[in-house]
Scaffold this motif. Structure first.
Motif, short mmCIF file in Angstrom:
data_model
loop_
_atom_site.label_atom_id
_atom_site.label_comp_id
_atom_site.label_asym_id
_atom_site.label_seq_id
_atom_site.Cartn_x
_atom_site.Cartn_y
_atom_site.Cartn_z
N LEU A 1 52.21 -13.48 -13.44
CA LEU A 1 53.21 -13.57 -12.30
C LEU A 1 53.14 -14.97 -11.60
O LEU A 1 54.42 -15.23 -11.43
CB LEU A 1 53.05 -12.47 -11.56
N ILE A 2 52.17 -15.09 -11.04
CA ILE A 2 52.10 -16.43 -10.18
C ILE A 2 52.36 -17.65 -11.10
O ILE A 2 53.24 -18.43 -10.65
CB ILE A 2 50.66 -16.68 -9.61
N ARG A 3 52.19 -17.57 -12.31
CA ARG A 3 52.59 -18.64 -13.16
C ARG A 3 54.09 -18.61 -13.36
O ARG A 3 54.83 -19.87 -13.35
CB ARG A 3 51.76 -18.62 -14.56
N ARG A 4 54.60 -17.53 -13.61
CA ARG A 4 56.10 -17.43 -13.56
C ARG A 4 56.66 -17.92 -12.30
O ARG A 4 58.01 -18.65 -12.35
CB ARG A 4 56.54 -15.89 -13.73
N LEU A 5 56.19 -17.47 -11.19
CA LEU A 5 56.62 -17.72 -9.79
C LEU A 5 56.49 -19.39 -9.71
O LEU A 5 57.36 -20.00 -9.12
CB LEU A 5 56.10 -17.18 -8.81
N ALA A 6 55.61 -20.19 -10.24
CA ALA A 6 55.31 -21.51 -10.09
C ALA A 6 56.38 -22.40 -11.08
O ALA A 6 56.36 -23.58 -10.64
CB ALA A 6 54.07 -21.84 -10.40
N THR A 7 57.08 -21.84 -11.83
CA THR A 7 57.85 -22.28 -12.65
C THR A 7 59.39 -22.23 -12.21
O THR A 7 60.15 -21.35 -12.26
CB THR A 7 57.99 -21.88 -14.09
N PRO A 8 59.79 -23.45 -11.70
CA PRO A 8 61.40 -23.28 -11.39
C PRO A 8 62.25 -22.88 -12.38
O PRO A 8 62.04 -23.30 -13.62
CB PRO A 8 61.70 -24.81 -11.01
N ARG A 9 63.30 -22.20 -11.97
CA ARG A 9 64.31 -21.65 -12.85
C ARG A 9 65.21 -22.92 -13.51
O ARG A 9 65.60 -23.68 -12.37
CB ARG A 9 65.07 -20.55 -12.35
N SER A 10 65.34 -23.02 -14.55
CA SER A 10 66.08 -24.21 -14.94
C SER A 10 67.54 -23.93 -14.70
O SER A 10 68.18 -22.72 -14.78
CB SER A 10 66.15 -24.60 -16.61
#
Length: 393
Positions: free
Chosen positions: A383-392
Motif C-alpha cells: 500500500l505504501i508503494r502504491r501511495l508513493a507512486t504518483p497517479r499518471s
C-alpha cells in the motif's frame, strides 16, 4: 480438558464457601504458598491444592499472568467495536480469537456485535490491525476504534471478597512486599510469596518493563503457562540459577510489570451479568468521577476514551433486573455524567487471554503478546508503494 460448549448449568455447578474463600485468597496473593493459602482459608495445604485442581479442571476458575507491557513507552490500549454481516458473527470471532493482543472479546447486545479490548505497541500497529487485518476479514461489516487515554481500573483488581479482613490483610501484605525480596520457591506447584497483583497500589494497568532480554522473555512465557510455578521450577525450565530467577521476579514485581489474574466463571460468581456503559463526562469532572467509580463493588473496567463518548465502564451485576437501579445510582451520584449507550455481554468469548465457553468456563489460554503478521505487514508495504507512486495523467 473437554467442556461441552452448550451444556446447561447443573446442580453441581455451584461454588461452596471454601471455593469462594480459595478464589479470593488467590486473587489477593496469586503466588502465595499453598500452606499460606490454606492457613488463610482455614484448611490444610493439600486440601486447597486438591480443591483448586478440581476448579481448574472444570473450567470454573483459573489463573493467568501476562506482562503489562514491554518497551520504552506505554502500550496503546484500544476498544474496538465490530459490526458483523448477518450470520457471520461466530465465524469472525473464531478467526480472531487466537490473536494474542486481544485481551477481551465480548458478544454483546445493542448496536454492535463484538467489543474487543486490545493492546498494541503504538498507534501505527492499531491502524495496521484494524485496516489491514480486521476489516479484511470475511463477515466484518464495519469497525469503530477508540484509544483508552487512561485506564483507571482493570479486572485484575476485582475480588469475590469472601475472606475475613484479617486474613485478607495478611495475604495482601505478603503480596505487596513481604516476599518481594525473597521470592523463595515452594514444592508441588506453589509459587513464591513475591509481590502479587500489579494493581495493588493502584487500580489501573502496571508500568511494564522498559526493556526485556532473552531470559526475561523466557520467564514471562513460563509464567504465562503457569504463574504459580516455584522459583526452582522456573530455574530448571529456563536454565538460569534460582538466585537469578528470584532477582528477575523481584524486578518484574517492583516495576508492576506483571498482571496476575485469578478469575471465576461469571455464572458461578454471584455476579452473572456483565454490562458495559459508554458515557460523557465534562473534562473538569472526569478525574473526580473515575476516582469514585473505581471504588464501586461492581466495577470491572473503567477507562477514559478518545472518542465522543469519553468514558467506558464495565460492571458485573447480580441480575439484569439490577441494571435500572444501578444506572439510577450513577445518575444520583454523578449528575454531570450522561450515559449514552449500554450493552449486556451475551458471551464473554475471551477474558484476559483465556477463551471461554458460552457460560464463561475456561476452555484454553492464548498467551498475551503484541500482534505481528508478516502477510499484513507485506500488504501495508504494498500500500505504501502504491501511495508513493504518483497517479499518471
Amino acid at each position: 480438558m473437554s467442556i461441552p460448549l452448550l451444556e446447561s448449568a447443573t446442580a453441581s455447578d455451584v461454588l461452596d464457601e471454601l471455593d469462594h474463600l480459595l478464589i479470593t485468597a488467590l486473587q489477593t496473593s496469586p503466588r502465595a504458598r499453598w500452606e499460606r493459602i490454606g492457613a488463610a482459608v482455614g484448611v490444610d495445604a493439600s486440601t486447597v491444592a486438591r480443591r483448586w485442581k478440581r476448579l481448574t479442571e472444570a473450567g470454573h476458575a483459573w489463573m493467568s499472568c501476562h506482562p503489562a507491557g514491554i518497551g520504552p513507552t506505554p502500550p496503546t490500549v484500544a476498544v474496538i467495536e465490530v459490526d458483523c454481516v448477518s450470520g457471520s458473527l461466530h465465524g469472525v470471532a473464531a478467526a480472531i480469537v487466537d490473536d494474542p493482543h486481544l485481551i477481551t472479546i465480548d458478544h454483546v447486545t445493542g448496536s454492535r456485535d463484538l467489543v474487543l479490548t486490545a493492546v498494541f505497541p503504538d498507534q501505527v500497529a492499531l491502524a495496521r490491525y484494524v485496516g489491514l487485518r480486521l476489516e479484511a476479514l470475511p463477515g466484518v461489516a464495519a469497525t469503530r476504534s477508540q484509544i483508552a487515554s487512561t485506564v483507571h481500573a482493570v479486572g485484575s483488581r476485582w475480588r469475590l471478597d469472601r475472606l475475613a479482613p484479617g486474613s485478607r490483610e495478611d495475604l495482601a501484605r505478603d503480596a505487596s512486599g513481604a516476599g518481594a525480596g525473597g521470592g523463595r520457591g515452594t514444592s508441588s506447584g506453589g509459587g513464591s510469596s513475591g509481590r502479587g497483583l500489579p494493581s495493588g497500589g493502584g487500580a489501573g494497568i502496571g508500568r511494564g518493563l522498559p526493556s526485556a532480554d532473552e531470559l526475561d522473555l523466557q520467564l514471562l512465557d513460563l509464567l504465562a503457562q503457569d504463574c504459580r510455578q516455584s522459583v526452582a521450577a522456573l530455574a530448571q525450565s529456563s536454565g538460569a540459577s534460582a538466585s537469578t530467577v528470584r532477582r528477575r521476579l523481584d524486578r518484574f514485581h517492583r516495576a508492576d510489570a506483571l498482571v496476575y489474574r485469578c478469575e471465576v466463571a461469571r455464572y458461578l460468581s454471584g455476579w452473572p451479568v456483565a454490562v458495559t456503559f459508554w458515557g460523557v463526562t465534562p473534562p473538569d469532572a472526569t478525574a473526580r468521577i473515575t476516582a469514585q467509580l473505581i471504588t464501586q463493588r461492581e466495577t470491572r473496567l473503567c477507562a477514559s476514551l478518545s472518542g465522543p463518548h469519553n468514558l467506558l465502564l464495565t460492571v458485573w451485576l447480580r441480575s439484569v433486573e439490577d441494571l435500572p437501579s444501578f444506572e439510577a445510582r450513577l445518575y444520583a451520584r454523578f449528575p454531570e455524567l450522561t450515559v449514552t449507550d449500554r450493552a449486556v455481554t451475551l458471551w464473554p468469548l475471551k477474558l484476559a487471554g483465556q477463551i471461554l465457553d458460552p457460560r464463561g468456563r475456561r476452555i484454553r489460554g492464548v498467551p498475551v503478546a503484541f500482534w505481528h503478521d508478516p502477510a499484513v505487514e507485506r500488504s501495508e508495504a504494498d500500500l505504501i508503494r502504491r501511495l508513493a507512486t504518483p497517479r499518471s495523467g
